[in-house]
Design a protein around this motif. Sequence first.
Motif, PDB file in Angstrom:
ATOM      1  N   ILE A 299       0.849  -1.207   0.000  1.00 35.08           N
ATOM      2  CA  ILE A 299       0.000   0.000   0.000  1.00 35.08           C
ATOM      3  C   ILE A 299       0.873   1.240   0.000  1.00 35.08           C
ATOM      4  O   ILE A 299       0.600   2.203  -0.718  1.00 35.08           O
TER       5      ILE A 299
ATOM      6  N   TYR B 188     -10.406  -0.308  -7.194  1.00 30.76           N
ATOM      7  CA  TYR B 188      -9.697   0.956  -6.991  1.00 30.76           C
ATOM      8  C   TYR B 188      -8.331   0.978  -7.682  1.00 30.76           C
ATOM      9  O   TYR B 188      -7.964   1.959  -8.303  1.00 30.76           O
ATOM     10  N   LEU B 189      -7.578  -0.097  -7.566  1.00 36.95           N
ATOM     11  CA  LEU B 189      -6.196  -0.099  -8.039  1.00 36.95           C
ATOM     12  C   LEU B 189      -6.042  -0.494  -9.501  1.00 36.95           C
ATOM     13  O   LEU B 189      -5.114  -0.050 -10.160  1.00 36.95           O
TER      14      LEU B 189
ATOM     15  N   SER C  27     -10.041  -3.392  -3.628  1.00 42.40           N
ATOM     16  CA  SER C  27      -8.691  -3.108  -4.117  1.00 42.40           C
ATOM     17  C   SER C  27      -8.606  -3.302  -5.626  1.00 42.40           C
ATOM     18  O   SER C  27      -7.941  -2.535  -6.321  1.00 42.40           O
TER      19      SER C  27
ATOM     20  N   SER D 288      -5.890   9.117   3.991  1.00 43.31           N
ATOM     21  CA  SER D 288      -5.962   7.671   4.154  1.00 43.31           C
ATOM     22  C   SER D 288      -6.001   7.280   5.630  1.00 43.31           C
ATOM     23  O   SER D 288      -6.805   6.442   6.046  1.00 43.31           O
TER      24      SER D 288
ATOM     25  N   ARG E 287       0.969   3.946  -2.979  1.00 45.43           N
ATOM     26  CA  ARG E 287       0.633   5.336  -2.660  1.00 45.43           C
ATOM     27  C   ARG E 287       1.736   6.272  -3.143  1.00 45.43           C
ATOM     28  O   ARG E 287       1.460   7.330  -3.701  1.00 45.43           O
TER      29      ARG E 287
ATOM     30  N   ALA F 215     -12.599  -6.617   0.679  1.00 45.98           N
ATOM     31  CA  ALA F 215     -11.283  -5.979   0.532  1.00 45.98           C
ATOM     32  C   ALA F 215     -10.666  -6.271  -0.831  1.00 45.98           C
ATOM     33  O   ALA F 215     -10.114  -5.376  -1.484  1.00 45.98           O
TER      34      ALA F 215
END
Length: 75
Positions: free
Chosen positions: A5, A67-68, A64, A25, A9, A60
């Motif tokens: 993460i 989003y990713l 992810s 975050s 980021r 989760a």
Amino acid sequence: MSPCIITLRHQLSPSHLLGRVQATSRFMTWLLMPAASLTAGLLADQFTTSTAIGIGGIIAAGASFFYLHPSLHMK
């Protein structure tokens, strides 16, 4: 905190906004932690602990990926 993460980021955030991204975050994590704990407790009470953990893992992983996945195609 997960190194994955932190690395993502740093890779995806502009350097001049990195502090704001990290603060946001952290704020969201601490804000949502009690609600997530309550929801997990209710699920574990209604079903089983394994079910609550499985549902959390699915949420989760889905979040992810949602989003990713688009962000990783930027570079």
